[in-house]
Design a protein around this motif. Structure first.
Motif, PDB file in Angstrom:
ATOM      1  N   HIS A   1       0.809  -1.214   0.000  1.00  0.00           N
ATOM      2  CA  HIS A   1       0.000   0.000   0.000  1.00  0.00           C
ATOM      3  C   HIS A   1       0.847   1.272   0.000  1.00  0.00           C
ATOM      4  O   HIS A   1       0.558   2.212  -0.750  1.00  0.00           O
ATOM      5  CB  HIS A   1      -0.966  -0.006   1.180  1.00  0.00           C
ATOM      6  CG  HIS A   1      -2.118  -0.931   0.972  1.00  0.00           C
ATOM      7  ND1 HIS A   1      -3.231  -0.576   0.255  1.00  0.00           N
ATOM      8  CD2 HIS A   1      -2.309  -2.212   1.357  1.00  0.00           C
ATOM      9  CE1 HIS A   1      -4.069  -1.590   0.214  1.00  0.00           C
ATOM     10  NE2 HIS A   1      -3.527  -2.612   0.874  1.00  0.00           N
ATOM     11  N   LEU A   2       1.887   1.316   0.830  1.00  0.00           N
ATOM     12  CA  LEU A   2       2.709   2.533   0.887  1.00  0.00           C
ATOM     13  C   LEU A   2       3.455   2.784  -0.416  1.00  0.00           C
ATOM     14  O   LEU A   2       3.539   3.918  -0.886  1.00  0.00           O
ATOM     15  CB  LEU A   2       3.703   2.463   2.049  1.00  0.00           C
ATOM     16  CG  LEU A   2       3.128   2.575   3.455  1.00  0.00           C
ATOM     17  CD1 LEU A   2       4.250   2.544   4.489  1.00  0.00           C
ATOM     18  CD2 LEU A   2       2.302   3.840   3.631  1.00  0.00           C
ATOM     19  N   ARG A   3       3.988   1.735  -1.024  1.00  0.00           N
ATOM     20  CA  ARG A   3       4.721   1.920  -2.281  1.00  0.00           C
ATOM     21  C   ARG A   3       3.783   2.306  -3.424  1.00  0.00           C
ATOM     22  O   ARG A   3       4.184   2.997  -4.355  1.00  0.00           O
ATOM     23  CB  ARG A   3       5.537   0.675  -2.611  1.00  0.00           C
ATOM     24  CG  ARG A   3       6.730   0.530  -1.655  1.00  0.00           C
ATOM     25  CD  ARG A   3       7.434  -0.801  -1.756  1.00  0.00           C
ATOM     26  NE  ARG A   3       8.066  -1.037  -3.031  1.00  0.00           N
ATOM     27  CZ  ARG A   3       9.312  -0.704  -3.337  1.00  0.00           C
ATOM     28  NH1 ARG A   3      10.059  -0.084  -2.443  1.00  0.00           N
ATOM     29  NH2 ARG A   3       9.816  -0.986  -4.510  1.00  0.00           N
ATOM     30  N   ALA A   4       2.524   1.902  -3.358  1.00  0.00           N
ATOM     31  CA  ALA A   4       1.552   2.307  -4.375  1.00  0.00           C
ATOM     32  C   ALA A   4       1.147   3.773  -4.194  1.00  0.00           C
ATOM     33  O   ALA A   4       0.899   4.478  -5.172  1.00  0.00           O
ATOM     34  CB  ALA A   4       0.313   1.419  -4.316  1.00  0.00           C
ATOM     35  N   GLU A   5       1.101   4.236  -2.951  1.00  0.00           N
ATOM     36  CA  GLU A   5       0.634   5.595  -2.654  1.00  0.00           C
ATOM     37  C   GLU A   5       1.742   6.648  -2.662  1.00  0.00           C
ATOM     38  O   GLU A   5       1.473   7.817  -2.922  1.00  0.00           O
ATOM     39  CB  GLU A   5      -0.063   5.616  -1.299  1.00  0.00           C
ATOM     40  CG  GLU A   5      -1.338   4.800  -1.272  1.00  0.00           C
ATOM     41  CD  GLU A   5      -1.954   4.731   0.113  1.00  0.00           C
ATOM     42  OE1 GLU A   5      -1.784   5.695   0.895  1.00  0.00           O
ATOM     43  OE2 GLU A   5      -2.601   3.713   0.411  1.00  0.00           O
ATOM     44  N   PHE A   6       2.969   6.264  -2.362  1.00  0.00           N
ATOM     45  CA  PHE A   6       4.071   7.224  -2.252  1.00  0.00           C
ATOM     46  C   PHE A   6       5.179   6.845  -3.231  1.00  0.00           C
ATOM     47  O   PHE A   6       5.955   5.918  -2.987  1.00  0.00           O
ATOM     48  CB  PHE A   6       4.608   7.257  -0.821  1.00  0.00           C
ATOM     49  CG  PHE A   6       3.588   7.686   0.195  1.00  0.00           C
ATOM     50  CD1 PHE A   6       3.321   9.026   0.410  1.00  0.00           C
ATOM     51  CD2 PHE A   6       2.878   6.739   0.927  1.00  0.00           C
ATOM     52  CE1 PHE A   6       2.378   9.424   1.341  1.00  0.00           C
ATOM     53  CE2 PHE A   6       1.936   7.117   1.866  1.00  0.00           C
ATOM     54  CZ  PHE A   6       1.676   8.471   2.069  1.00  0.00           C
ATOM     55  N   ALA A   7       5.281   7.582  -4.314  1.00  0.00           N
ATOM     56  CA  ALA A   7       6.229   7.268  -5.392  1.00  0.00           C
ATOM     57  C   ALA A   7       7.679   7.288  -4.915  1.00  0.00           C
ATOM     58  O   ALA A   7       8.499   6.495  -5.391  1.00  0.00           O
ATOM     59  CB  ALA A   7       6.046   8.238  -6.544  1.00  0.00           C
ATOM     60  N   HIS A   8       8.018   8.167  -3.971  1.00  0.00           N
ATOM     61  CA  HIS A   8       9.414   8.240  -3.527  1.00  0.00           C
ATOM     62  C   HIS A   8       9.868   6.945  -2.844  1.00  0.00           C
ATOM     63  O   HIS A   8      11.055   6.647  -2.823  1.00  0.00           O
ATOM     64  CB  HIS A   8       9.634   9.453  -2.619  1.00  0.00           C
ATOM     65  CG  HIS A   8       9.013   9.342  -1.258  1.00  0.00           C
ATOM     66  ND1 HIS A   8       7.673   9.578  -1.032  1.00  0.00           N
ATOM     67  CD2 HIS A   8       9.549   9.015  -0.068  1.00  0.00           C
ATOM     68  CE1 HIS A   8       7.412   9.404   0.252  1.00  0.00           C
ATOM     69  NE2 HIS A   8       8.535   9.059   0.859  1.00  0.00           N
ATOM     70  N   LEU A   9       8.949   6.155  -2.317  1.00  0.00           N
ATOM     71  CA  LEU A   9       9.326   4.871  -1.713  1.00  0.00           C
ATOM     72  C   LEU A   9       9.672   3.834  -2.768  1.00  0.00           C
ATOM     73  O   LEU A   9      10.460   2.928  -2.521  1.00  0.00           O
ATOM     74  CB  LEU A   9       8.196   4.346  -0.816  1.00  0.00           C
ATOM     75  CG  LEU A   9       7.864   5.200   0.404  1.00  0.00           C
ATOM     76  CD1 LEU A   9       6.686   4.604   1.168  1.00  0.00           C
ATOM     77  CD2 LEU A   9       9.070   5.370   1.305  1.00  0.00           C
ATOM     78  N   ARG A  10       9.097   3.958  -3.953  1.00  0.00           N
ATOM     79  CA  ARG A  10       9.433   3.046  -5.052  1.00  0.00           C
ATOM     80  C   ARG A  10      10.766   3.422  -5.678  1.00  0.00           C
ATOM     81  O   ARG A  10      11.551   2.554  -6.052  1.00  0.00           O
ATOM     82  CB  ARG A  10       8.344   3.083  -6.134  1.00  0.00           C
ATOM     83  CG  ARG A  10       7.063   2.415  -5.748  1.00  0.00           C
ATOM     84  CD  ARG A  10       6.111   2.286  -6.914  1.00  0.00           C
ATOM     85  NE  ARG A  10       5.876   3.519  -7.650  1.00  0.00           N
ATOM     86  CZ  ARG A  10       4.933   4.415  -7.353  1.00  0.00           C
ATOM     87  NH1 ARG A  10       4.130   4.205  -6.340  1.00  0.00           N
ATOM     88  NH2 ARG A  10       4.797   5.497  -8.074  1.00  0.00           N
ATOM     89  N   SER A  11      11.044   4.704  -5.794  1.00  0.00           N
ATOM     90  CA  SER A  11      12.249   5.134  -6.502  1.00  0.00           C
ATOM     91  C   SER A  11      13.501   5.117  -5.625  1.00  0.00           C
ATOM     92  O   SER A  11      14.598   4.935  -6.129  1.00  0.00           O
ATOM     93  CB  SER A  11      12.048   6.539  -7.081  1.00  0.00           C
ATOM     94  OG  SER A  11      11.825   7.469  -6.038  1.00  0.00           O
TER      95      SER A  11
END
Length: 136
Positions: free
Chosen positions: A85-95
Motif C-alpha cells: 500500500h505505501l509503495r503504491a501511494e508514495f512514489a518516492h518509496l518506489r524510486s
C-alpha cells in the motif's frame, strides 16, 4: 484473555522491523498512513493492536493475535500489506528503495512481562532516552 474452540489464551507479540538500509523514510504522511494500515490489517484478522511506534527508520508494535498465528506469520502479513500500500501511494518509496523493509524482524512473546509494561515501554521510549537511558 481470549478464547477459541477448545483453548483459552493470553498472547501478545512485541515486534519490530526496519526500513531497508534503515533509511529514514517513515516520517510525515507516510508515518500517519503506516499507523492506519497497521490498524486496518489488525482489524482484518481480528488481532488487537495495543501500541504502535513509528520512527523514521523503524516500526515497533505490540499486538494480540490468535494462538494459531505464528510470530513470523504476523510480522510477514503486516510487512507485506503495508509495503504494497505505501509503495503504491508514495512514489518516492518506489524510486529510493528496492524494497521497503529489510528481510529481518524482531518478535518476542509477552509473557513474564505484562502487556501493560511493554505498552508503557513503547509509549515512553523517548522520555527514557531523553533522560540518558539509551538509544531511541
Amino acid at each position: 484473555m481470549r478464547a477459541s474452540l477448545g483453548a483459552a489464551y493470553d498472547l501478545g507479540y512485541h515486534g519490530g522491523w526496519c526500513s531497508k538500509y534503515r533509511r529514514p523514510v517513515l516520517g510525515g504522511r507516510v508515518k500517519d498512513r503506516l499507523e492506519g494500515l497497521i490498524r486496518v490489517k489488525g482489524g482484518e484478522h481480528g488481532w488487537g493492536i495495543v501500541a504502535v511506534e513509528v520512527t523514521p527508520g523503524r516500526v515497533r508494535l505490540l499486538d494480540e493475535p490468535y494462538s494459531k498465528n505464528s510470530p513470523s506469520c504476523v510480522a510477514g502479513r503486516f510487512k507485506g500489506f503495508i509495503s504494497r500500500h505505501l509503495r503504491a501511494e508514495f512514489a518516492h518509496l518506489r524510486s529510493s528503495l528496492p524494497a521497503l523493509w529489510s528481510r529481518s524482524c524482531f518478535v518476542a512473546t509477552v509473557g513474564v512481562v505484562s502487556a501493560e509494561t511493554v505498552r508503557r515501554s513503547i509509549e515512553t521510549r523517548y522520555e527514557w532516552a531523553a533522560m540518558g537511558g539509551g538509544r531511541a
